[in-house]
Scaffold this motif. Structure first.
Motif, PDB file in Angstrom:
ATOM      1  N   ASP A   1       0.697  -1.320   0.032  1.00 22.94           N
ATOM      2  CA  ASP A   1       0.053  -0.241   0.014  1.00 22.94           C
ATOM      3  C   ASP A   1       0.699   1.217  -0.067  1.00 22.94           C
ATOM      4  O   ASP A   1       0.425   2.402  -0.318  1.00 22.94           O
ATOM      5  CB  ASP A   1      -0.889   0.046   1.182  1.00 22.94           C
ATOM      6  N   HIS A   2       2.039   1.222   0.562  1.00 22.66           N
ATOM      7  CA  HIS A   2       3.097   2.242   0.668  1.00 22.66           C
ATOM      8  C   HIS A   2       4.295   1.719   0.473  1.00 22.66           C
ATOM      9  O   HIS A   2       4.761   0.874   0.993  1.00 22.66           O
ATOM     10  CB  HIS A   2       2.635   3.016   1.906  1.00 22.66           C
ATOM     11  N   GLN A   3       5.278   2.397  -0.082  1.00 23.03           N
ATOM     12  CA  GLN A   3       6.738   2.509  -0.143  1.00 23.03           C
ATOM     13  C   GLN A   3       7.631   3.739   0.341  1.00 23.03           C
ATOM     14  O   GLN A   3       7.208   4.904  -0.176  1.00 23.03           O
ATOM     15  CB  GLN A   3       7.151   2.107  -1.598  1.00 23.03           C
ATOM     16  N   TYR A   4       8.245   3.710   1.318  1.00 24.06           N
ATOM     17  CA  TYR A   4       9.089   4.773   1.772  1.00 24.06           C
ATOM     18  C   TYR A   4      10.429   4.788   0.929  1.00 24.06           C
ATOM     19  O   TYR A   4      10.973   5.854   1.311  1.00 24.06           O
ATOM     20  CB  TYR A   4       9.280   4.758   3.247  1.00 24.06           C
ATOM     21  N   LYS A   5      10.710   4.102   0.117  1.00 28.45           N
ATOM     22  CA  LYS A   5      11.968   3.948  -0.463  1.00 28.45           C
ATOM     23  C   LYS A   5      11.596   3.516  -2.206  1.00 28.45           C
ATOM     24  O   LYS A   5      12.665   2.813  -2.754  1.00 28.45           O
ATOM     25  CB  LYS A   5      13.034   3.242  -0.100  1.00 28.45           C
TER      26      LYS A   5
ATOM     27  N   LEU B   1       1.070  -0.599  -6.284  1.00 28.79           N
ATOM     28  CA  LEU B   1       2.620  -0.874  -6.044  1.00 28.79           C
ATOM     29  C   LEU B   1       2.697  -2.310  -5.997  1.00 28.79           C
ATOM     30  O   LEU B   1       2.520  -2.790  -5.177  1.00 28.79           O
ATOM     31  CB  LEU B   1       3.046  -0.122  -5.075  1.00 28.79           C
ATOM     32  N   PHE B   2       3.194  -2.927  -6.983  1.00 30.19           N
ATOM     33  CA  PHE B   2       3.878  -4.305  -6.965  1.00 30.19           C
ATOM     34  C   PHE B   2       4.954  -4.655  -7.644  1.00 30.19           C
ATOM     35  O   PHE B   2       5.092  -3.946  -8.790  1.00 30.19           O
ATOM     36  CB  PHE B   2       2.473  -5.179  -7.182  1.00 30.19           C
ATOM     37  N   SER B   3       5.603  -5.842  -7.587  1.00 25.30           N
ATOM     38  CA  SER B   3       6.582  -6.362  -8.003  1.00 25.30           C
ATOM     39  C   SER B   3       6.317  -7.862  -8.224  1.00 25.30           C
ATOM     40  O   SER B   3       5.862  -8.368  -7.515  1.00 25.30           O
ATOM     41  CB  SER B   3       8.006  -6.080  -7.500  1.00 25.30           C
TER      42      SER B   3
END
Length: 258
Positions: A51-55, A73-75
């Motif tokens: 849900d969230h990426q800080y980097k 946001l996914f890989s």
């Protein structure tokens, strides 16, 4: 409309050929970094969602900033060991096409694939791709981690160059369902690539390129030019022709859209 990735129900059901698992994180540094830790242990097609990426990061060391809980946001992990390093841009091709197919029915005319790694709608950035590969013997691609950031329900951005699905459709979207559609399309294109249908995939990709029709300004390291996009070659280079017909091939760091 339910619009959360539920960690208790995170195995998204799709028609994808991948026999995979999906892992959900409320927050993480980077989904690509998470996927890297599972390489050679997770099944092909395994997805890491946040849900969230800080980097969060994009191409060439750029940052990917996204409002928590609003976007996709996914890989995911692939093991295309049949693909050589000189054909690695094919992974970009099929990922871009999968994103395009999953979204095209939701937006009016105006969506395009912006070489080398973005999805655009009406001259603004809708999503981006980050591909990181590991090379094995014989210059074959042992493993690849493909990260996708897609602006879905966010309504306000710090950059005027960004946009989202919700901004243009005036409605929220089920992010899990969109992700499933992307992975379904990706699985189909991945199978086509593996079965030697790369010529058809490349043709479809080139036909969907941003600013494919007409002459536009570009900047290179040492000059400005007005050119027309002809194609993207198998090395992933943009093929541009000037008005006098002279053709040039550029890598991603060598030319900029103006």
């Amino acid at each position: 409309m339910h619009d959360l990735f539920d960690p208790l129900n995170d195995a998204i059901q799709t028609d994808s050929p991948f026999d995979r698992a999906s892992f959900y994180y409320k927050s993480c540094a980077s989904t690509n970094d998470l996927a890297q830790t599972y390489l050679l242990h997770a099944a092909e097609g395994t997805v890491f969602i946040a849900d969230h990426q800080y980097k969060g990061r994009g191409q060439r060391g750029s940052k990917w900033i996204s409002e928590s809980g609003k976007n996709i946001l996914f890989s995911f992990i692939l093991y295309p060991e049949w693909l050589t390093i000189d054909g690695v841009f094919a992974l970009n091709v099929i990922t871009s096409l999968a994103m395009y197919d999953a979204l095209v029915d939701h937006l009016a005319k105006g969506m395009a694939i912006k070489w080398p790694n973005d999805l655009y709608y009406l001259d603004k950035k809708l999503g981006g791709i980050l591909i990181e590969t590991h090379i094995g013997e014989g210059y074959k691609i042992k493993a690849a981690v493909i990260g996708i950031g897609l602006n879905v329900n966010q309504l306000y951005f710090d950059s005027a160059n960004c946009t989202s699905l919700a901004i243009h459709t005036k409605k929220p979207f089920d992010r899990a369902l969109l992700l499933a559609h992307i992975m379904d399309a990706l699985g189909s294109y991945y199978a086509q690539l593996q079965n030697g249908m790369d010529h058809l995939l490349w043709e479809k990709y080139v036909n969907r390129l941003y600013r494919k029709t007409g002459f536009y300004p570009f900047a290179t390291a040492n000059r400005w030019l007005e050119g027309r996009i002809l194609s993207v070659n198998r090395a992933g280079e943009l093929v541009v022709a000037e008005r006098n017909g002279t053709q040039y091939c550029y890598k991603s760091k060598e030319i900029v859209f103006i």
